[in-house]
Design an enzyme around this catalytic site. Structure first.
Site, mmCIF file in Angstrom:
data_model
loop_
_atom_site.group_PDB
_atom_site.id
_atom_site.type_symbol
_atom_site.label_atom_id
_atom_site.label_comp_id
_atom_site.label_asym_id
_atom_site.label_seq_id
_atom_site.Cartn_x
_atom_site.Cartn_y
_atom_site.Cartn_z
ATOM 1 N N SER A 122 0.854 -1.194 0.000
ATOM 2 C CA SER A 122 0.000 0.000 0.000
ATOM 3 C C SER A 122 0.885 1.237 0.000
ATOM 4 O O SER A 122 1.992 1.210 0.568
ATOM 5 C CB SER A 122 -0.876 -0.003 1.259
ATOM 6 O OG SER A 122 -1.436 1.279 1.474
ATOM 7 N N TYR A 135 -1.392 0.207 10.827
ATOM 8 C CA TYR A 135 -1.484 -0.253 9.425
ATOM 9 C C TYR A 135 -0.203 0.101 8.670
ATOM 10 O O TYR A 135 0.402 -0.750 8.020
ATOM 11 C CB TYR A 135 -2.696 0.396 8.757
ATOM 12 C CG TYR A 135 -2.900 -0.015 7.310
ATOM 13 C CD1 TYR A 135 -3.326 -1.305 6.987
ATOM 14 C CD2 TYR A 135 -2.681 0.881 6.266
ATOM 15 C CE1 TYR A 135 -3.530 -1.687 5.660
ATOM 16 C CE2 TYR A 135 -2.888 0.514 4.939
ATOM 17 C CZ TYR A 135 -3.310 -0.777 4.641
ATOM 18 O OH TYR A 135 -3.503 -1.154 3.323
HETATM 19 N N1 LIG Z 1 -8.583 -0.953 -0.824
HETATM 20 C C1 LIG Z 1 -7.596 -0.097 -0.795
HETATM 21 O O1 LIG Z 1 -7.783 1.128 -0.908
HETATM 22 C C2 LIG Z 1 -6.178 -0.585 -0.704
HETATM 23 C C3 LIG Z 1 -5.161 0.317 -1.015
HETATM 24 C C4 LIG Z 1 -3.839 -0.104 -0.912
HETATM 25 C C5 LIG Z 1 -3.550 -1.410 -0.542
HETATM 26 N N2 LIG Z 1 -4.565 -2.259 -0.227
HETATM 27 C C6 LIG Z 1 -4.181 -3.604 0.177
HETATM 28 O O2 LIG Z 1 -4.683 -4.511 -0.767
HETATM 29 C C7 LIG Z 1 -4.956 -5.771 -0.141
HETATM 30 C C8 LIG Z 1 -6.376 -6.191 -0.490
HETATM 31 O O3 LIG Z 1 -7.257 -5.214 0.025
HETATM 32 P P1 LIG Z 1 -8.779 -5.092 -0.464
HETATM 33 O O4 LIG Z 1 -9.017 -3.651 -0.688
HETATM 34 O O5 LIG Z 1 -9.057 -6.085 -1.531
HETATM 35 O O6 LIG Z 1 -9.502 -5.482 0.894
HETATM 36 P P2 LIG Z 1 -10.818 -6.343 1.185
HETATM 37 O O7 LIG Z 1 -11.787 -6.229 0.065
HETATM 38 O O8 LIG Z 1 -11.230 -5.944 2.548
HETATM 39 O O9 LIG Z 1 -10.236 -7.822 1.199
HETATM 40 C C9 LIG Z 1 -9.353 -8.213 2.210
HETATM 41 C C10 LIG Z 1 -9.043 -9.684 2.031
HETATM 42 O O10 LIG Z 1 -8.180 -10.085 3.118
HETATM 43 C C11 LIG Z 1 -8.727 -11.257 3.684
HETATM 44 N N3 LIG Z 1 -8.394 -11.417 5.102
HETATM 45 C C12 LIG Z 1 -8.580 -10.540 6.110
HETATM 46 N N4 LIG Z 1 -8.207 -11.089 7.280
HETATM 47 C C13 LIG Z 1 -7.775 -12.346 6.981
HETATM 48 C C14 LIG Z 1 -7.277 -13.423 7.746
HETATM 49 N N5 LIG Z 1 -7.145 -13.342 9.082
HETATM 50 N N6 LIG Z 1 -6.927 -14.566 7.115
HETATM 51 C C15 LIG Z 1 -7.075 -14.691 5.783
HETATM 52 N N7 LIG Z 1 -7.547 -13.708 4.986
HETATM 53 C C16 LIG Z 1 -7.894 -12.559 5.590
HETATM 54 C C17 LIG Z 1 -10.234 -11.077 3.531
HETATM 55 O O11 LIG Z 1 -10.868 -12.315 3.716
HETATM 56 P P3 LIG Z 1 -12.333 -12.429 4.367
HETATM 57 O O12 LIG Z 1 -13.242 -12.405 3.185
HETATM 58 O O13 LIG Z 1 -12.300 -13.734 5.058
HETATM 59 O O14 LIG Z 1 -12.516 -11.256 5.296
HETATM 60 C C18 LIG Z 1 -10.287 -10.566 2.101
HETATM 61 O O15 LIG Z 1 -10.153 -11.632 1.189
HETATM 62 C C19 LIG Z 1 -4.720 -5.550 1.348
HETATM 63 O O16 LIG Z 1 -3.449 -6.032 1.695
HETATM 64 C C20 LIG Z 1 -4.762 -4.041 1.507
HETATM 65 O O17 LIG Z 1 -3.992 -3.623 2.596
HETATM 66 C C21 LIG Z 1 -5.869 -1.890 -0.312
#
Ligand SMILES: NC(=O)c1ccc[n+]([C@@H]2O[C@H](COP(=O)([O-])OP(=O)(O)OC[C@H]3O[C@@H](n4cnc5c(N)ncnc54)[C@H](OP(=O)(O)O)[C@@H]3O)[C@@H](O)[C@H]2O)c1
Length: 222
Positions: A122, A135
């Site tokens: 991120s 975070y």
């Molecule tokens: N969205 C943004 O703006 C953004 C920006 C920069 C970077 N990111 C990074 O991109 C990545 C994906 O984010 P996203 O936006 O796609 O988030 P998201 O839609 O909230 O998805 C998060 C994923 O992580 C999984 N997860 C959470 N806790 C877990 C655990 N204990 N064990 C296994 N899986 C777990 C969730 O599974 P469940 O379905 O079981 O909850 C889900 O599949 C993350 O690393 C985030 O930090 C996101």
């Protein structure tokens, strides 16, 4: 593919489904099975990154892995003064320790395939950490992990890439905006499919290249 049920993870899985046999890893087995059923060749790996001992219990026997993509993650807003130790532990458990454990378990199979590891990090790891220290610290530590892995595994033929997206229109960003007390405006954020496109490009890069880091910001909108 870890975090396959997430906003970015699901798009990455869909973007890679025509080229690879996929292992979709995540907590919700029902959701994973439903998703796998829509893809041409996908299997499920029930995995809770925060429950470290379970990671090796459920570990699928894989002898050769071309690509490991880490897309799972959790977010929490909060000043240092008000962030409970349990929050620090959860964020580091999922965003760092779980990533390290899964990667370690898969390293022999990655080496066998001279494979690639793609870590969705991120821009929080690159910018000011105030009000999101847990975070940002977990993502900064993930960056250090990626750098170490990259250096250590070069002689084994494993290539490591970190992708640093800005805001992406996913359920996590809805949570972020709610915590920030602002409106969720998906049109101002990256499309998760664009992040998946970046992962695909990294994997399609010529064999003599090694993309180590990629920063993707949303287009500026007034
Ligand atoms: N969205 C943004 O703006 C953004 C920006 C920069 C970077 N990111 C990074 O991109 C990545 C994906 O984010 P996203 O936006 O796609 O988030 P998201 O839609 O909230 O998805 C998060 C994923 O992580 C999984 N997860 C959470 N806790 C877990 C655990 N204990 N064990 C296994 N899986 C777990 C969730 O599974 P469940 O379905 O079981 O909850 C889900 O599949 C993350 O690393 C985030 O930090 C996101």
């Amino acid at each position: 593919m870890v975090g396959a049920t997430g906003g970015i993870g699901a798009e990455v899985a869909a973007a890679l489904a025509d080229r690879y046999t996929l292992w979709l890893a995540g907590r919700d087995e029902t959701e994973l099975k439903e998703f796998a059923g829509k893809l041409p060749d996908a299997h499920c790996w029930q995995l809770d990154l925060a429950a470290d001992p379970d990671i090796s219990d459920n570990f699928p026997e894989l002898f050769s892995v071309d690509v490991l993509v880490h897309c799972a993650g959790v977010f929490q807003l909060g000043d240092v003064a008000e962030t409970d130790p349990a929050v620090w532990r959860e964020l580091f458990a999922v965003n760092l320790f779980g990533v390290a454990s899964v990667t370690r378990l898969l390293l022999p199979a990655l080496r066998a395939a001279r494979g690639r590891v793609v870590l969705v990090n991120s821009t929080a790891a690159l910018g000011p950490p105030a009000h999101r220290a847990a975070y940002a610290a977990s993502k900064t530590a993930l960056r250090v992990f990626a750098e170490a892995l990259h250096r250590e595994e070069l002689p084994n033929g494993v290539r490591v890439t970190s992708i640093y997206p800005g805001r992406v229109a996913t359920p996590m960003q809805q949570t972020v905006r709610r915590m920030e007390g602002g409106r969720y405006e998906p049109e101002r954020y990256l499309d998760p499919a664009s992040v998946a496109g970046a992962v695909r490009s990294v994997l399609a890069a010529p064999p003599d290249t090694h993309l180590t880091e990629l920063v993707i910001e949303p287009e500026w909108r007034p």
